[in-house]
Write an enzyme that holds these catalytic residues in place. Structure first.
Site, PDB file in Angstrom:
ATOM      1  CB  CYS A   1      -0.986   0.008   1.158  1.00  0.00           C
ATOM      2  SG  CYS A   1      -2.245   1.290   0.899  1.00  0.00           S
TER       3      CYS A   1
ATOM      4  CG  HIS B   1      -4.194  -3.262   2.475  1.00  0.00           C
ATOM      5  ND1 HIS B   1      -3.329  -2.797   3.438  1.00  0.00           N
ATOM      6  CD2 HIS B   1      -4.574  -2.169   1.758  1.00  0.00           C
ATOM      7  CE1 HIS B   1      -3.203  -1.486   3.318  1.00  0.00           C
ATOM      8  NE2 HIS B   1      -3.941  -1.079   2.308  1.00  0.00           N
TER       9      HIS B   1
ATOM     10  CD  GLU C   1      -2.237  -5.482   5.291  1.00  0.00           C
ATOM     11  OE1 GLU C   1      -1.864  -5.889   4.175  1.00  0.00           O
ATOM     12  OE2 GLU C   1      -2.756  -4.353   5.467  1.00  0.00           O
TER      13      GLU C   1
END
Ligand code: MN
Length: 226
Positions: A96, A200, A202
């Site tokens: 990001c 993203h 994660e």
């Protein structure tokens, strides 16, 4: 806690690294570049995480009214971390804000605000669940990302209003959204492993699709090679 200043990190990053078998150390904004260099000398790799918009003068632009707040101490520290990682050829996984600050560190530029600067762009800053898959990404076959996820067409989450504009020398695009926004790149510099994604992964720790963990696994595999 009036007046307290804090450093915060989304714990999803920590969990992702731990799930990949790595031991995370969180680096706060530091007051000098030598400290950043000292940190890099003691770790195997660097994860650049999401966060504030990079300060536009760092890539030669005046600040647009649509640009979000910047964190000058964080900008400075991450630029120093990246320089030290380049010198030492330490692998970088960038997420990001990560690809954005990495691109700036190497001489590239950013869109300060996709909706006001890129005609016909998709909505890259969707409301709702952080794990919601909101747009497609086409991945270059044989790229590090394609090898890591085992696919060349992905459906990803998207929580950004900025992105890479002009890619810095020494990098090559390996993933694009259908509107042409750069969603991933890697390094062409011999011996310097970089995997950068605008989405993203994660936030996908609990997803049923194992490929969502593939990027962190690839980072861990690269670090294991030393
Ligand atoms: Mn996106």
């Amino acid at each position: 806690m009036f007046g307290a200043h804090r450093v915060r990190l989304n714990s999803a990053y920590v969990k992702s690294l731990e799930l990949a078998g790595l031991v995370p150390l969180v680096v706060p904004p530091l007051s000098n570049d030598d400290a950043a260099r000292a940190v890099v000398s003691r770790v195997e790799g660097v994860l650049l995480t999401g966060g504030e918009d990079v300060d536009p003068p760092l890539y030669g632009q005046a600040r647009s009214p649509q640009c979000g707040p910047s964190n000058p101490a964080r900008d400075r520290t991450e630029l120093a971390l990246i320089r030290a990682a380049r010198e030492a050829r330490k692998p970088i996984l960038a997420i990001c804000r990560g690809p954005q600050v990495l691109n700036v560190a190497l001489g590239g530029t950013l869109y300060q605000d996709i909706p006001s600067e890129v005609q016909g762009a998709l909505d890259h800053d969707a409301d709702g669940e952080r794990s919601a898959r909101v747009h497609r990404v086409d991945v270059e076959p044989d790229s590090l990302i394609a090898q890591a996820v085992g696919a060349t067409r992905l459906q990803v989450n998207s929580l950004h209003h900025q992105s890479v504009r002009d890619l810095a020398p020494g990098l090559k695009v390996t993933a694009l959204a259908p509107d042409g926004i750069i969603e991933g790149f890697e390094s062409t510099t011999e011996g310097w492993w970089i995997m950068a994604v605008q989405w993203h992964p994660e936030e996908m720790n609990d997803s049923p699709e194992p490929w969502d963990r593939g990027l962190f696994r690839a980072f861990a595999d690269r670090l294991a090679q030393g």
